[in-house]
Design an enzyme around this catalytic site. Structure first.
Site, PDB file in Angstrom:
ATOM      1  N   TYR A   1      23.756   6.282 -19.030  1.00  0.00           N
ATOM      2  CA  TYR A   1      23.346   5.972 -17.655  1.00  0.00           C
ATOM      3  C   TYR A   1      23.015   7.229 -16.864  1.00  0.00           C
ATOM      4  O   TYR A   1      21.981   7.296 -16.195  1.00  0.00           O
ATOM      5  CB  TYR A   1      24.455   5.182 -16.977  1.00  0.00           C
ATOM      6  CG  TYR A   1      24.089   4.604 -15.639  1.00  0.00           C
ATOM      7  CD1 TYR A   1      23.227   3.513 -15.549  1.00  0.00           C
ATOM      8  CD2 TYR A   1      24.627   5.115 -14.465  1.00  0.00           C
ATOM      9  CE1 TYR A   1      22.896   2.960 -14.317  1.00  0.00           C
ATOM     10  CE2 TYR A   1      24.303   4.573 -13.231  1.00  0.00           C
ATOM     11  CZ  TYR A   1      23.436   3.501 -13.167  1.00  0.00           C
ATOM     12  OH  TYR A   1      23.114   2.960 -11.943  1.00  0.00           O
ATOM     13  N   LYS A  45      19.310   8.171 -15.275  1.00  0.00           N
ATOM     14  CA  LYS A  45      19.121   8.262 -13.831  1.00  0.00           C
ATOM     15  C   LYS A  45      18.705   9.673 -13.411  1.00  0.00           C
ATOM     16  O   LYS A  45      17.918   9.834 -12.468  1.00  0.00           O
ATOM     17  CB  LYS A  45      20.391   7.824 -13.104  1.00  0.00           C
ATOM     18  CG  LYS A  45      20.681   6.334 -13.244  1.00  0.00           C
ATOM     19  CD  LYS A  45      19.580   5.488 -12.611  1.00  0.00           C
ATOM     20  CE  LYS A  45      19.907   4.014 -12.616  1.00  0.00           C
ATOM     21  NZ  LYS A  45      18.897   3.182 -11.910  1.00  0.00           N
TER      22      LYS A  45
END
Length: 264
Positions: free
Chosen positions: A140, A144
């Site tokens: 993640y 991002k």
């Protein structure tokens, strides 16, 4: 256009955009979820099933638009947490494919039409996890962080075509993919207490930031990442021990006024 519009932050962005006068194409891989949002909002929202990681699906949906969108919000995302040493490669690929590659594929297809029409605004949803690593955040954080740099690249390349590209980095938001975290009241209390503003953020906080960046009030803003986090990414020193004796104003009696720059 709002991707990942079927629930959580995406659904709230759709509702806020409609209130601001937009007609919204609500994209989601879950068509039923997108349709439920559209039914809640009314005729100003059209649900569309799109897999943002599939270029053909994206191209077909963009080609079906009756006109170039004035605003694209790249919100679709997935979470695959876990220690890197144990993270399955398939989970890594899914997070990168949806979060980062999906943002790229949708933005590129839409930007082509925006540039041909004279301009538009793109807002990519990143995360404070793209600004700072977090324990066991798996793929993640990398996906991002990639969105943040991709936002800067898009802004640089598309500015001459009238397209502004910015990102919003939500912090501890009580919505969507975080529901499982905040179901525990004690976790909610502890995490709220770590935020300088002493509360969790809401999906409405994120939606307001998105619509500000899309508005004429941000007309000279591009390539920026706006952290909507209650100050948490700037609060690392809050947890550091510090003697009260250094917190008084001025120099303590009997000390040399020429110091080394302060206690920090």
């Amino acid at each position: 256009m709002v991707t990942g519009a079927g629930n959580g932050i995406g659904a709230v962005i759709v509702k806020h955009a409609v209130k601001e006068g937009y007609r919204v194409a609500a994209w989601d891989v879950d068509e039923d979820a997108a349709r439920a949002v559209a039914q809640d909002v009314g005729d100003a929202c059209v649900p569309v099933r799109v897999d943002v990681a599939d270029e053909e699906s994206v191209r077909a949906a963009v080609d079906a638009l009756p006109q170039p969108p004035a605003l694209l919000v790249n919100n679709a995302g997935v979470v695959r947490f876990g220690p890197l040493l144990e993270l399955p490669a398939a989970d890594w690929r899914l997070a990168v494919d949806v979060n980062l590659t999906g943002t790229f594929l949708v933005a590129r297809a839409v930007a082509e039409r925006m540039i041909a029409a004279g301009g538009g605004s793109i807002v990519n949803i990143a995360s404070v996890n793209g600004l700072a690593a977090a324990p066991n955040a798996g793929a993640y954080t990398a996906s991002k962080a990639g969105i943040i740099m991709l936002t800067e690249q898009m802004a640089l390349e598309w500015a001459a075509g009238g397209v502004r590209v910015n990102a919003v980095a939500p912090g501890l938001i009580d919505a969507g993919m975080s529901d499982a975290i905040y179901a525990d009241p004690e976790v909610r209390r502890l995490r709220s207490a770590r935020v300088p503003m002493n509360r969790l953020g809401s999906a409405a906080d994120v939606a307001d930031a998105v619509l500000f960046l899309a508005s004429a009030k941000a007309g000279y803003v591009t390539g920026q990442t706006l952290a909507v986090d209650g100050g948490i990414t700037r609060s690392a020193l809050n947890a550091m021990p510090r003697p009260q004796s250094v917190d008084s104003v001025g120099v303590a009696p009997g000390t040399d006024p020429v110091g080394d720059g302060g206690p920090g």
